[in-house]
Design an enzyme around this catalytic site. Structure first.
Site, mmCIF file in Angstrom:
data_model
loop_
_atom_site.group_PDB
_atom_site.id
_atom_site.type_symbol
_atom_site.label_atom_id
_atom_site.label_comp_id
_atom_site.label_asym_id
_atom_site.label_seq_id
_atom_site.Cartn_x
_atom_site.Cartn_y
_atom_site.Cartn_z
ATOM 1 C CE1 TYR A 310 -3.382 -2.614 0.879
ATOM 2 C CE2 TYR A 310 -2.694 -2.730 3.105
ATOM 3 C CZ TYR A 310 -3.456 -3.212 2.180
ATOM 4 O OH TYR A 310 -4.142 -4.393 2.431
ATOM 5 C CB CYS A 336 15.134 -13.181 -3.444
ATOM 6 S SG CYS A 336 17.012 -13.172 -3.038
ATOM 7 C CD GLU A 337 9.687 -10.926 -5.302
ATOM 8 O OE1 GLU A 337 9.472 -10.083 -6.333
ATOM 9 O OE2 GLU A 337 9.554 -12.283 -5.494
#
Ligand SMILES: *Cc1c(COP(=O)(O)O)cnc(C)c1O
Length: 411
Positions: A310, A336-337
């Site tokens: 958000y 891992c993002e």
């Protein structure tokens, strides 16, 4: 030092102590704050004929549910599983509003079996109830089509939202009610607490009060939640007195029209629990890059998703070095993002091993946590009357694999 600075210092010390005892990452909740929030609502809306149905998707720990029950809350459950948690915590069927979205008949059958208040948000469900449970009362969730502003993923009352039956379909609603002699005991609307202005919430409330008159069996109006809380210093919170006096006037008028005392339900979620919760993490890596300093922590969007989902803001405090010289940091997770908690955020100097806390994380914090990247979920602790209680132990690797089944393959 101002009073609030002293308070923050004491709180910081308390959170640090909890982390030393229970480890990191950790969610900590304070019943004192939940109770204060509850009292604020009660003092604005009163007790008589007013039911505060805590929207438990915000935080469903059973101990928290029991505390809210003790305070005098009912529950709003958006799934059968939440309703079951409520029953387990001691709520009676009628003390739970079941407000699912997009579920089939089997869920409504169960809800009838549990004796829940049933809130239908589509015509198919209304017809299903009429056909299969003709004597069971239903509440109708209407979509008032008021644009409430805020983040598109939280705003739920606008015209393209999947939630509720459109107010433009009242004829179809009334046809079904007549055809199956359905007893409509309530009307409901939920605007979402990302609502920008109290006026928009009141406008939406006004719309459903207008529709409530169509139902002679009506016993209550459920105004859902549009209770805003501040996440950053520039945010405002709802003016409860203003909303309450608007609602009371509408209730009185409706009660006169229907010639009975119509009751009020509301479903605050984050208003009750958000500022009662703190998420504590440890700084594991301090990484200087050209023009930036990244601080990596022992967590990620697997534990606190709101900033990534958000663009939510959560204040950050360095618990271990509160008097350090403040600097700008990008606080990032280990997933891992891209999982950035905060960008260019001023925090007292962070050193490896320092414990940090994200404020206002009692709502939609732990309950949105996952095992992504095969990471374990944190523990939860409750502080009540000065004592701390572990209310959910930290997950273990065994928990992670406990539901996997290994057939006799690939040897
Ligand atoms: C999520 C939800 C709420 C609570 O919303 P908050 O923004 O946490 O106050 C209330 N009612 C329904 C139906 C909901 O889905």
């Amino acid at each position: 030092m101002t009073e609030s600075e002293i308070k923050e210092k004491q709180l910081g010390k308390a959170l640090l102590k909890l982390t030393q005892k229970y480890g990191s990452p950790l969610y900590a909740y304070f019943t004192e704050d939940i109770e204060k929030n509850y009292r604020k609502l009660r003092s604005a809306f009163g007790d008589e004929g007013v039911h505060i149905m805590y929207a438990c998707k915000a935080l469903t720990n059973l101990v928290v549910l029991k505390f809210l029950k003790k305070l005098g809350c009912g529950l709003d459950a958006v799934s059968l599983e939440e309703a079951k948690l409520g029953l387990l915590a001691g709520f009676k069927g009628r003390e739970i509003v079941f407000t699912p979205s997009m579920v089939g008949g089997a869920d409504y059958d169960k809800a009838v079996e549990y004796g829940l208040r049933i809130n239908v948000g589509d015509l198919q469900a209304l017809e299903y109830m009429g056909k299969n449970h003709p004597n069971y009362p239903v509440c109708i969730r209407l979509n008032p089509h008021v644009y409430a502003g805020g983040h598109e993923k939280i705003s739920v009352g606008h015209v393209q939202s999947k939630f509720g039956i459109s107010i433009f379909q009242m004829d179809e609603v009334l046809d079904l009610v007549k055809k199956y002699s359905i007893r409509v005991d309530g009307v409901h609307m939920h605007a979402g607490s990302d609502i920008q202005k109290d006026e928009q919430y009141m406008e939406a409330i006004g719309v459903i009060f207008g529709k409530a008159e169509f139902f002679p069996d009506l016993e209550y109006v459920d105004i859902g939640s549009g209770f805003k809380i501040p996440y950053r210093s520039s945010d405002t919170s709802s003016n409860l007195e203003k909303i309450a006096s608007f609602v009371k006037e509408k209730l009185n008028t409706l009660s006169v029209k229907l010639n009975k005392r119509v009751e009020l339900l509301m479903e605050p979620g984050k208003f009750l629990v958000s500022n009662a919760g703190y998420f504590i993490v440890e700084a594991t890596v301090v990484k200087k890059a050209p023009g930036k300093t990244f601080v990596g922590v022992d967590s990620g969007f697997n534990h606190l998703m709101r900033p990534m989902l958000y663009d939510a803001w959560h204040d950050v405090i360095n618990l271990s070095n509160p008097n350090g010289k403040s600097q700008k940091y990008d606080l990032v997770g280990y997933i891992c993002e891209t999982d950035t908690f905060a960008t260019d955020r001023e925090v007292a100097e962070i050193r490896v091993g320092d414990f940090l806390t994200f404020k206002n994380t009692g709502a939609y914090g732990f309950n949105m946590a996952s095992n992504y990247n095969s990471k374990l979920r944190p523990a939860e602790v409750l502080v009540h009357e000065g004592k701390d209680y572990l209310i959910r132990r930290r997950e273990t690797f065994e928990d992670l694999i406990s539901t996997q089944v290994l057939p006799d393959l690939f040897y």
